[in-house]
Design an enzyme around this catalytic site. Sequence first.
Site, PDB file in Angstrom:
ATOM      1  CE1 TYR A   1      16.233 -11.761 -18.345  1.00 36.52           C
ATOM      2  CE2 TYR A   1      15.363 -11.151 -20.581  1.00 36.52           C
ATOM      3  CZ  TYR A   1      16.405 -11.494 -19.768  1.00 36.52           C
ATOM      4  OH  TYR A   1      17.566 -12.136 -20.353  1.00 36.52           O
TER       5      TYR A   1
ATOM      6  CG  ASP B   1      23.516 -22.470 -10.868  1.00 37.11           C
ATOM      7  OD1 ASP B   1      23.708 -22.078 -12.016  1.00 37.11           O
ATOM      8  OD2 ASP B   1      22.550 -22.484 -10.215  1.00 37.11           O
TER       9      ASP B   1
ATOM     10  CB  THR C   1      18.941 -10.062 -22.932  1.00 40.03           C
ATOM     11  OG1 THR C   1      17.833 -10.184 -23.923  1.00 40.03           O
ATOM     12  CG2 THR C   1      18.547  -9.103 -22.060  1.00 40.03           C
ATOM     13  CG  ASP C   2      17.679  -9.427 -28.179  1.00 44.47           C
ATOM     14  OD1 ASP C   2      16.995  -9.947 -27.256  1.00 44.47           O
ATOM     15  OD2 ASP C   2      17.521  -9.841 -29.460  1.00 44.47           O
ATOM     16  CD  GLU C   3      13.735 -10.352 -23.879  1.00 41.83           C
ATOM     17  OE1 GLU C   3      12.810  -9.950 -23.163  1.00 41.83           O
ATOM     18  OE2 GLU C   3      13.843 -11.538 -24.046  1.00 41.83           O
TER      19      GLU C   3
ATOM     20  CE  LYS D   1      20.651 -10.240 -18.233  1.00 42.14           C
ATOM     21  NZ  LYS D   1      21.890 -11.047 -17.894  1.00 42.14           N
TER      22      LYS D   1
HETATM   23  P1  NAD Z   1      18.675 -19.633 -17.102  1.00 42.72           P
HETATM   24  O1  NAD Z   1      17.506 -19.164 -16.396  1.00 42.72           O
HETATM   25  O2  NAD Z   1      18.717 -21.015 -17.911  1.00 42.72           O
HETATM   26  O3  NAD Z   1      19.905 -20.179 -16.136  1.00 42.72           O
HETATM   27  C1  NAD Z   1      20.065 -19.151 -14.899  1.00 42.72           C
HETATM   28  C2  NAD Z   1      21.120 -19.592 -14.084  1.00 42.72           C
HETATM   29  O4  NAD Z   1      21.468 -18.946 -13.013  1.00 42.72           O
HETATM   30  C3  NAD Z   1      20.434 -20.856 -13.384  1.00 42.72           C
HETATM   31  O5  NAD Z   1      21.362 -22.108 -13.305  1.00 42.72           O
HETATM   32  C4  NAD Z   1      20.226 -20.482 -11.894  1.00 42.72           C
HETATM   33  O6  NAD Z   1      20.343 -21.360 -10.912  1.00 42.72           O
HETATM   34  C5  NAD Z   1      21.333 -19.360 -11.807  1.00 42.72           C
HETATM   35  N1  NAD Z   1      21.071 -18.549 -10.905  1.00 42.72           N
HETATM   36  C6  NAD Z   1      19.549 -17.596 -10.679  1.00 42.72           C
HETATM   37  N2  NAD Z   1      19.977 -16.894  -9.794  1.00 42.72           N
HETATM   38  C7  NAD Z   1      21.128 -17.054  -9.095  1.00 42.72           C
HETATM   39  C8  NAD Z   1      21.833 -16.529  -7.999  1.00 42.72           C
HETATM   40  N3  NAD Z   1      21.108 -15.408  -7.113  1.00 42.72           N
HETATM   41  N4  NAD Z   1      23.014 -16.835  -7.790  1.00 42.72           N
HETATM   42  C9  NAD Z   1      23.707 -17.776  -8.522  1.00 42.72           C
HETATM   43  N5  NAD Z   1      23.046 -18.411  -9.638  1.00 42.72           N
HETATM   44  C10 NAD Z   1      21.820 -18.133  -9.903  1.00 42.72           C
HETATM   45  O7  NAD Z   1      19.226 -18.713 -17.968  1.00 42.72           O
HETATM   46  P2  NAD Z   1      19.805 -18.939 -19.494  1.00 42.72           P
HETATM   47  O8  NAD Z   1      18.814 -18.773 -20.613  1.00 42.72           O
HETATM   48  O9  NAD Z   1      20.965 -19.762 -19.348  1.00 42.72           O
HETATM   49  O10 NAD Z   1      20.622 -17.224 -19.756  1.00 42.72           O
HETATM   50  C11 NAD Z   1      21.756 -17.094 -19.044  1.00 42.72           C
HETATM   51  C12 NAD Z   1      22.105 -15.432 -19.339  1.00 42.72           C
HETATM   52  O11 NAD Z   1      21.990 -15.134 -20.482  1.00 42.72           O
HETATM   53  C13 NAD Z   1      20.985 -14.560 -18.164  1.00 42.72           C
HETATM   54  O12 NAD Z   1      21.789 -13.735 -17.775  1.00 42.72           O
HETATM   55  C14 NAD Z   1      20.146 -14.198 -19.307  1.00 42.72           C
HETATM   56  O13 NAD Z   1      19.957 -12.894 -19.071  1.00 42.72           O
HETATM   57  C15 NAD Z   1      21.082 -14.209 -20.702  1.00 42.72           C
HETATM   58  N6  NAD Z   1      20.408 -14.256 -21.903  1.00 42.72           N
HETATM   59  C16 NAD Z   1      19.635 -15.339 -22.063  1.00 42.72           C
HETATM   60  C17 NAD Z   1      18.864 -15.522 -23.257  1.00 42.72           C
HETATM   61  C18 NAD Z   1      17.969 -16.682 -23.687  1.00 42.72           C
HETATM   62  O14 NAD Z   1      17.489 -16.968 -24.875  1.00 42.72           O
HETATM   63  N7  NAD Z   1      18.043 -17.670 -23.026  1.00 42.72           N
HETATM   64  C19 NAD Z   1      19.041 -14.474 -24.307  1.00 42.72           C
HETATM   65  C20 NAD Z   1      19.789 -13.355 -24.168  1.00 42.72           C
HETATM   66  C21 NAD Z   1      20.438 -13.318 -22.940  1.00 42.72           C
HETATM   67  P1  TYD Z   2      10.516 -16.604 -24.820  1.00 42.48           P
HETATM   68  O1  TYD Z   2      11.032 -17.854 -25.287  1.00 42.48           O
HETATM   69  O2  TYD Z   2       9.629 -16.591 -23.433  1.00 42.48           O
HETATM   70  O3  TYD Z   2      11.480 -15.500 -24.969  1.00 42.48           O
HETATM   71  P2  TYD Z   2      11.526 -14.058 -24.761  1.00 42.48           P
HETATM   72  O4  TYD Z   2      10.190 -13.416 -24.257  1.00 42.48           O
HETATM   73  O5  TYD Z   2      12.600 -13.720 -24.067  1.00 42.48           O
HETATM   74  O6  TYD Z   2      11.382 -13.526 -26.316  1.00 42.48           O
HETATM   75  O7  TYD Z   2       9.382 -16.231 -25.871  1.00 42.48           O
HETATM   76  C1  TYD Z   2       9.680 -16.149 -27.091  1.00 42.48           C
HETATM   77  C2  TYD Z   2       8.498 -15.571 -27.918  1.00 42.48           C
HETATM   78  O8  TYD Z   2       7.310 -16.631 -27.942  1.00 42.48           O
HETATM   79  C3  TYD Z   2       7.689 -14.517 -27.286  1.00 42.48           C
HETATM   80  O9  TYD Z   2       7.508 -13.704 -28.450  1.00 42.48           O
HETATM   81  C4  TYD Z   2       6.598 -15.111 -26.483  1.00 42.48           C
HETATM   82  C5  TYD Z   2       6.283 -16.389 -27.213  1.00 42.48           C
HETATM   83  N1  TYD Z   2       5.699 -17.259 -26.634  1.00 42.48           N
HETATM   84  C6  TYD Z   2       4.444 -17.831 -26.835  1.00 42.48           C
HETATM   85  O10 TYD Z   2       3.784 -17.213 -27.605  1.00 42.48           O
HETATM   86  N2  TYD Z   2       3.824 -18.887 -26.048  1.00 42.48           N
HETATM   87  C7  TYD Z   2       4.499 -19.392 -24.879  1.00 42.48           C
HETATM   88  O11 TYD Z   2       3.983 -19.987 -24.377  1.00 42.48           O
HETATM   89  C8  TYD Z   2       5.843 -18.909 -24.796  1.00 42.48           C
HETATM   90  C9  TYD Z   2       6.544 -19.301 -23.489  1.00 42.48           C
HETATM   91  C10 TYD Z   2       6.277 -17.835 -25.588  1.00 42.48           C
END
Ligand code: NAD
Ligand code: TYD
Length: 376
Positions: free
Chosen positions: A170, A43, A144-146, A174
Amino acid sequence: MSSHRTTSDRRAPILVTGGAGFIGSNFVLEWLAAGKGPLVNLDKLTYAGNPENLASVEANSDYAFVQGDICDAALVARLMEEHRPRAVVHFAAESHVDRSILGPEAFLRTNIDGTFTLLQAARTYYGSLEGEEREGFRFLHVSTDEVYGTLAPEDPAFREETPYAPNSPYAASKAASDHLVRAWVHTYGLPAMITNCSNNYGPYQFPEKLIPLMIAHALKGKNLPVYGDGQQVRDWLYVVDHCRALMTVLERGRVGETYNVGGGNQRSNLEVVTTLCGLLDELVPESRFRPHFELVKFVEDRPGHDRRYAIDARKLESELGWRAQESFETGLRKTLEWYLGNAAWVEHVTSGSYQHWVKQNYDARTAAAVVAESAR
Ligand code: NAD
Ligand code: TYD
């Protein structure tokens, strides 16, 4: 860790990238708690990576941490050579849509170049393996589903065959990384799999995302900034359910396949915030900010804001027997209880540069007062 493993050594580690982030640290903790064997966590520790999340496993002999960048080809190759992982689980990414709108460069670098670098290293390493080590090797790409874009209210949920239509920088980065993984499977025979999951929530989520941001703001009596009319729908997945899904795919998923992971909990953002405010009223009865819903402020919408995401997880359920165990209500309660019990963690991660982010993202948004009235 030894670099002289034999092919029959069942204790080969897995290499996790981004294991100090939200989902990654939950995964590392679940993996080690389940006694699944050694794990190396690579990381970079960006603003989103927090070693404090993993303090409880620092002394665990099955756990090794390496601070470094997935774009560093020499480092990534050396780690594979030295640790001889049986799998790579790739979480590392820039993950926040709003940040990608204000500064997309880092997203292209880490999410696309970084995944490319990792795939190349994995390909070379896989090429050097023989026998059981080669047969067992897997590369799991967490996505991600995005990537599927946005749904209208009556559209069916995203399936694995849904065409890609990313709308934010983003999501586009992805989607590009998913395409690279797919190509490395088809062209080079890399035994990779992809998971596309919906919005996660739970412990250790950085308070820039909806749920932890609302909790952090509500506890301080700050405005709860709901974008636009708050009617955007997300399909909420408890992070531990997601981690279990990843372990299932890693163990039993078919090479070259994509698996969608979703919690089956579609909620509008306004519903999420309303439920959360009700829980806060209940769990923090002494708060001077009750009723917390009065803190809601409708603010200018996110540009290109996707209206609805929903995941059809039937493939994962029927093929591999995974089921989400947490309902949104139980998961949200657990999450809030975790944040209430970990105020020091929130204080640490929201000091310093976090304040700058909040100013940058929210100060420029004008209040959407008209929308607010009509949406109530
Ligand atoms: P996060 O942003 O909390 O964590 C990302 C981690 O990656 C951090 O620890 C950061 O230090 C590390 N990182 C970033 N750039 C790096 C690099 N160049 N080299 C090494 N490490 C690096 O993200 P998350 O929410 O834990 O998401 C993890 C994965 O799941 C991502 O690939 C994201 O696209 C995917 N994902 C997340 C969600 C969600 O709801 N959080 C939903 C769908 C998919
Ligand atoms: P987020 O947690 O950023 O996830 P994602 O954009 O990946 O879905 O946002 C979830 C939803 O909440 C999204 O529709 C944007 C909305 N949102 C707000 O309305 N206010 C906020 O301050 C944030 C961060 C997100």
